[in-house]
Motif scaffolding. Sequence first.
Motif, short mmCIF file in Angstrom:
data_model
loop_
_atom_site.label_atom_id
_atom_site.label_comp_id
_atom_site.label_asym_id
_atom_site.label_seq_id
_atom_site.Cartn_x
_atom_site.Cartn_y
_atom_site.Cartn_z
N MET A 1 18.63 -39.56 39.39
CA MET A 1 19.81 -39.25 40.22
C MET A 1 20.98 -38.78 39.35
N VAL A 2 21.30 -39.59 38.31
CA VAL A 2 22.40 -39.22 37.41
C VAL A 2 22.09 -37.90 36.73
N ILE A 3 20.83 -37.75 36.32
CA ILE A 3 20.42 -36.52 35.64
C ILE A 3 20.55 -35.34 36.59
N GLU A 4 20.17 -35.55 37.87
CA GLU A 4 20.27 -34.48 38.86
C GLU A 4 21.73 -34.08 39.07
N VAL A 5 22.63 -35.08 39.08
CA VAL A 5 24.06 -34.78 39.23
C VAL A 5 24.55 -33.95 38.05
N ILE A 6 24.17 -34.38 36.84
CA ILE A 6 24.58 -33.64 35.63
C ILE A 6 24.04 -32.22 35.67
N LYS A 7 22.77 -32.10 36.10
CA LYS A 7 22.14 -30.78 36.19
C LYS A 7 22.94 -29.84 37.09
N ARG A 8 23.35 -30.38 38.25
CA ARG A 8 24.06 -29.54 39.22
C ARG A 8 25.47 -29.21 38.75
N VAL A 9 26.12 -30.18 38.06
CA VAL A 9 27.44 -29.91 37.49
C VAL A 9 27.32 -28.78 36.46
N MET A 10 26.27 -28.85 35.63
CA MET A 10 26.06 -27.84 34.60
C MET A 10 25.80 -26.47 35.22
N LEU A 11 25.05 -26.49 36.34
CA LEU A 11 24.78 -25.25 37.06
C LEU A 11 26.09 -24.64 37.56
N GLY A 12 26.98 -25.51 38.06
CA GLY A 12 28.30 -25.06 38.51
C GLY A 12 29.11 -24.48 37.37
N PHE A 13 29.06 -25.15 36.21
CA PHE A 13 29.75 -24.63 35.01
C PHE A 13 29.20 -23.26 34.65
N GLY A 14 27.90 -23.10 34.79
CA GLY A 14 27.25 -21.82 34.49
C GLY A 14 27.82 -20.70 35.34
N PHE A 15 27.98 -20.98 36.64
CA PHE A 15 28.53 -19.97 37.53
C PHE A 15 29.97 -19.64 37.16
N SER A 16 30.75 -20.68 36.78
CA SER A 16 32.14 -20.41 36.42
C SER A 16 32.19 -19.57 35.14
N ALA A 17 31.23 -19.77 34.24
CA ALA A 17 31.17 -18.96 33.01
C ALA A 17 30.89 -17.51 33.34
N ILE A 18 29.97 -17.27 34.29
CA ILE A 18 29.63 -15.89 34.68
C ILE A 18 30.85 -15.19 35.27
N ILE A 19 31.58 -15.93 36.13
CA ILE A 19 32.77 -15.35 36.75
C ILE A 19 33.84 -15.05 35.69
N LEU A 20 34.06 -16.00 34.78
CA LEU A 20 35.04 -15.78 33.72
C LEU A 20 34.62 -14.60 32.84
N PHE A 21 33.32 -14.48 32.58
CA PHE A 21 32.83 -13.35 31.79
C PHE A 21 33.18 -12.03 32.47
N GLY A 22 32.99 -11.98 33.80
CA GLY A 22 33.33 -10.78 34.56
C GLY A 22 34.82 -10.47 34.45
N VAL A 23 35.65 -11.50 34.61
CA VAL A 23 37.11 -11.32 34.54
C VAL A 23 37.51 -10.85 33.13
N LEU A 24 36.95 -11.49 32.11
CA LEU A 24 37.28 -11.13 30.73
C LEU A 24 36.84 -9.71 30.40
N THR A 25 35.69 -9.32 30.96
CA THR A 25 35.21 -7.95 30.74
C THR A 25 36.23 -6.96 31.30
N GLY A 26 36.72 -7.26 32.50
CA GLY A 26 37.73 -6.40 33.13
C GLY A 26 39.00 -6.35 32.28
N LEU A 27 39.45 -7.50 31.81
CA LEU A 27 40.67 -7.57 30.99
C LEU A 27 40.48 -6.81 29.68
N MET A 28 39.28 -6.96 29.10
CA MET A 28 38.99 -6.29 27.83
C MET A 28 39.03 -4.77 27.99
#
Lengths: 136, 82
Positions: free
Chosen positions: A1-28
């Motif tokens: 259960m704890v591992i599943e929670v961590i997994k999903r949090v990490m997945l969420g972080f992954g999506f935020s990284a992709i979005i930030l990458f898109g924004v940074l690409t635009g800024l660059m």
Amino acid sequence: MVIEVIKRVMLGFGFSAIILFGVLTGLMLKDAVVPAKLLWGNLSASMIIGAYFGVASFIFEYDRWSPLKQLTVHFLLSIALYFPISIMMNWIPLQPLSIALGLIMFIVIYSIFWSGFRYYFKKQAEALNASVRRGR
Amino acid sequence: MNRQSIELKLKLYEIEELLIPHQFLRFSKSVIGNVDQIARFEVSFNGNLCVHFKTGSKEYVSRAYVAQLKQKLIWGDSKDGN
């Protein structure tokens, strides 16, 4: 259960990284210079939202609630988290028109995801039906 | 089969252990059903997966059990090798 929670949090972080990458690409591409503090704030906010959506997926696995109740709770919680953060980060300016527009966009994007899942579940039922007919 | 109801003094997980090697499968926290007696599936208005049995009774399938059910229906059961 704890591992599943961590997994999903990490997945969420992954999506935020992709979005930030898109924004940074635009800024660059625009040769923009952004202060680290601003970047840090925006990344933190999007990581919080990513982690939330990762963990909130558990709502849809809570069997004691009907899918309609799951959807209602998930939708309201999402709005309750997303809007204060968006306004705080100035993603949505604190003006009636902007908030209304933000709300409409939120509902449209949310509906697209919901329709996607509904389509997936329909296809799943069709596949199950096809295998039931084949087995006869 | 005629519509009969039989009361068992067993826990559902105990019944599950007895019946899973046959054509039965867990559908939700409170339901175990015979896979060979399924008539059709349907996605209900509120997003639940409904299963209609040949007897005419209707039950819900929890999302958590859908993958298992699909595997049993599409690939057959691997446990008893048919």
